[in-house]
Design a protein around this motif. Structure first.
Motif, PDB file in Angstrom:
ATOM      1  N   GLN A  85       0.859  -1.226   0.050  1.00  0.00           N
ATOM      2  CA  GLN A  85      -0.061  -0.155   0.070  1.00  0.00           C
ATOM      3  C   GLN A  85       0.954   1.169   0.098  1.00  0.00           C
ATOM      4  O   GLN A  85       1.734   1.250   0.618  1.00  0.00           O
ATOM      5  N   THR A  91       1.428   5.200   0.877  1.00  0.00           N
ATOM      6  CA  THR A  91       0.866   6.255   1.662  1.00  0.00           C
ATOM      7  C   THR A  91       1.177   7.539   0.959  1.00  0.00           C
ATOM      8  O   THR A  91       2.368   7.886   0.699  1.00  0.00           O
ATOM      9  N   ARG A 110      -3.851   6.189   1.986  1.00  0.00           N
ATOM     10  CA  ARG A 110      -3.165   5.011   1.691  1.00  0.00           C
ATOM     11  C   ARG A 110      -3.945   4.130   0.463  1.00  0.00           C
ATOM     12  O   ARG A 110      -5.100   3.917   0.594  1.00  0.00           O
ATOM     13  N   THR A 111      -3.309   3.709  -0.498  1.00  0.00           N
ATOM     14  CA  THR A 111      -3.874   3.170  -1.468  1.00  0.00           C
ATOM     15  C   THR A 111      -3.024   2.414  -2.265  1.00  0.00           C
ATOM     16  O   THR A 111      -1.823   2.459  -2.007  1.00  0.00           O
ATOM     17  N   ARG A 167      -9.280   2.585  -2.288  1.00  0.00           N
ATOM     18  CA  ARG A 167      -8.965   2.593  -0.982  1.00  0.00           C
ATOM     19  C   ARG A 167      -8.337   1.200  -0.462  1.00  0.00           C
ATOM     20  O   ARG A 167      -8.170   0.245  -1.328  1.00  0.00           O
ATOM     21  N   PRO A 168      -7.531   0.930   0.618  1.00  0.00           N
ATOM     22  CA  PRO A 168      -7.034  -0.224   1.000  1.00  0.00           C
ATOM     23  C   PRO A 168      -8.087  -1.264   1.155  1.00  0.00           C
ATOM     24  O   PRO A 168      -8.868  -1.085   1.990  1.00  0.00           O
TER      25      PRO A 168
END
Length: 327
Positions: free
Chosen positions: A194, A196, A209-210, A246-247
């Motif tokens: 992920q 940030t 966070r992706t 999104r996570p």
């Protein structure tokens, strides 16, 4: 790089009438296919009495330098540099044309050809070549990230890794659509990282966070994956579009990929998209990361500064009556 002599037609015979075409072809294709393309294009150009030259490229590693030299020559002779290939090849030649300030012609030969399709250029080589002979130069907006141009999209995170894995699979199993789908699934199931990201949006500092950040400059692609119409409409009008997930777990990521394939990505709650004029993105904890631009993966150091380029690209666009409807 050496430029081949003009085929049958001297550029001097058309000086002041129509520009000479300097044709740069994708050196990654097979020699037989490349020769067939040359012969087909030469036939079309000769039939119309157009001055043209093929630019010899020693291999994929020589494409950038060959394009730079050809673009400088095209500027000096008021000619047109012509890219023959997929989105990655077109990107390389377009960068040279943009920096030199000369016009760019496009003859799409890749799998998706999103840039060409978006501008009504035929996917058939000979048809596209005939359209090019009647085309007129028009300014088109292009994206830029840290000095690198992109015509279709640029991305970091999951998407560049997916492109790299897809190329490995294609080398092993061939360039088939099911191979690309399989490679995508393998990448998604193995991806755990992920990012940030820190940036400013609407005057507010944002931290997200992706797994991936995708920035688009191609309305056709953004429409096909199903982004909101209000976001798509602003692309090409001085803005770009950002897309972030999104996570989420592997299962939900697969579902997002399927949503994108059927044109409904914008409906997913796990996806955020917005249009912007410029966006500076800091990547926490990373000094370098992979960045994909029009399908070509490289390495870039953050922060990443995305924007519409300071000046447009001069593209040879088909006349209205020649344009091919988007399929």
């Amino acid at each position: 790089m050496q430029a081949a002599q003009a085929d049958d037609i001297s550029a001097d015979t058309v000086a002041g009438q129509v520009p000479e075409l300097l044709v740069v072809s994708n050196p990654g294709s097979g020699a037989q296919d490349g020769q067939a393309r040359r012969e087909a294009l030469a036939t079309v150009f000769r039939e119309q009495g157009r001055a043209f030259r093929f630019i010899d490229v020693d291999g994929p590693g020589d494409l950038e330098e060959a394009s730079r030299r050809a673009a400088e020559e095209a500027r000096g002779r008021k000619g047109v540099i012509v890219a023959v290939g997929g989105d990655g090849t077109i990107n390389t030649v377009a960068q040279a044309a943009w920096r030199a300030g000369c016009a760019l012609g496009v003859l799409p030969q890749g799998t998706f050809n999103l840039f060409g399709r978006d501008h009504g250029i035929a996917q058939d080589l000979e048809q596209a070549a005939r359209m090019l002979l009647r085309a007129r130069p028009r300014p088109v907006a292009v994206g830029e990230v840290n000095g690198r141009l992109f015509l279709v999209n640029a991305s970091v995170g999951l998407y560049p890794q997916l492109l790299e894995d897809r190329e490995v699979f294609k080398q092993q199993f061939g360039r088939r659509r099911w191979v690309a789908v399989l490679a995508g699934l393998v990448t998604i199931f193995e991806w755990r990282r992920q990012l940030t990201l820190e940036f400013e949006r609407d005057g507010q500092a944002v931290v997200v966070r992706t797994p991936t950040l995708f920035v688009g400059n191609n309305r056709l692609q953004l429409e096909r994956i199903g982004l909101p119409a209000e976001v798509v409409a602003r692309v090409g009008e001085g803005e770009l579009a950002a897309v972030m997930a999104r996570p989420i777990g592997t299962g939900r990521m697969v579902l997002l990929m399927l949503r994108g394939a059927i044109g409904r990505l914008g409906e997913a709650e796990q996806v955020d998209s917005f249009a912007f004029r410029s966006l500076t993105v800091k990547v926490v904890g990373m000094r370098k990361l992979k960045l994909a631009a029009d399908g070509e993966v490289g390495v870039m150091a953050p922060p990443l500064r995305f924007s519409v380029a300071s000046r447009p690209l001069l593209l040879m666009v088909p006349r209205d009556e020649d344009r091919v409807p988007v399929a």
